[in-house]
Design an enzyme around this catalytic site. Structure first.
Site, short mmCIF file in Angstrom:
data_model
loop_
_atom_site.label_atom_id
_atom_site.label_comp_id
_atom_site.label_asym_id
_atom_site.label_seq_id
_atom_site.Cartn_x
_atom_site.Cartn_y
_atom_site.Cartn_z
N ASP A 1 -1.43 -8.36 46.26
CA ASP A 1 -2.17 -7.46 47.15
C ASP A 1 -2.78 -6.30 46.34
O ASP A 1 -3.97 -5.97 46.49
CB ASP A 1 -1.18 -6.93 48.19
CG ASP A 1 -1.83 -6.47 49.46
OD1 ASP A 1 -3.03 -6.66 49.62
OD2 ASP A 1 -1.10 -5.90 50.32
N GLY B 1 1.91 -6.22 43.62
CA GLY B 1 1.76 -7.66 43.38
C GLY B 1 0.33 -8.16 43.55
O GLY B 1 -0.63 -7.52 43.12
#
Ligand code: AR6
Length: 169
Positions: A33, A31
């Site tokens: 991150d 995602g």
């Protein structure tokens, strides 16, 4: 506080500081991150490895490395476990602590992804209400502008609904 809802990717957004939706290890993931670590380069992971993780609801600040931001504020959102495990309070703490960190850094603008609403499964409308209300209630001078990022059209509508609701009392 000026709260803006923008459609787009966190790594290309127009803000001085960005917030990462991290996990307690701070060692990367998918995602938001994953996108941030990919774009920032290996220096970011090397710095994260020195931090010793971060508890849920708290934040840690690192450099932005190959990304064009002044710094990255890593926030660890709660994993949704049905709603009776302090999830709302912990998500509120994330936004509050990230705003506090941005203020301490003298930020004019900071961009947030929809923390916890992807892999961590927090219901989107509930999360958007928390994000919008926490930002609108922020009374310090900095940051002056908060950008709440929507990554698809549905989350843009969700955020807009929350903003309208909050502004109409
Ligand atoms: N820019 C903006 N928003 C994005 C982007 C992007 N590049 N990519 C996804 N989103 P998530 P979480 C949206 O899963 O739920 C990671 O593995 C996405 O559509 O990134 O807090 C971490 O390492 C969703 O609405 O974060 C953790 O282990 C929102 O951002 C865990 O996932 C958040 O999705 C954190 O889960």
């Amino acid at each position: 506080m000026n709260v803006e809802i923008t459609f787009g990717d966190i790594v290309t957004c127009d803000a001085e500081f960005i917030v990462n939706a991290a996990n307690e290890t701070l060692l990367g993931g998918g995602g938001v991150d994953g996108a941030i670590h990919d774009a920032a380069g290996p220096g970011l992971l090397a710095e994260c490895q020195t931090l010793g993780g971060c508890p849920t609801g708290e934040v840690r600040v690192t450099g932005a490395y190959d990304l064009p931001f002044n710094a990255i504020i890593h926030a660890v959102g709660p994993i949704w476990r049905g709603g009776k495990h302090m999830e709302a309070e912990l998500l509120y703490a994330c936004y509050q602590n990230a705003l506090k960190a941005a203020s301490a850094l003298g930020a004019e603008s900071v961009a947030f992804p929809a923390i916890s609403t992807g892999a961590f499964g927090f219901p989107e409308q509930h999360a958007a209400d928390i994000a919008v209300r926490t930002c609108l209630a922020w009374s310090e001078n900095q940051p002056r502008k908060v950008i709440l990022l929507a990554f698809d059209t549905q989350s843009e509508e969700t955020l807009r609904r929350s903003l309208e609701k909050a502004r109409n009392g």
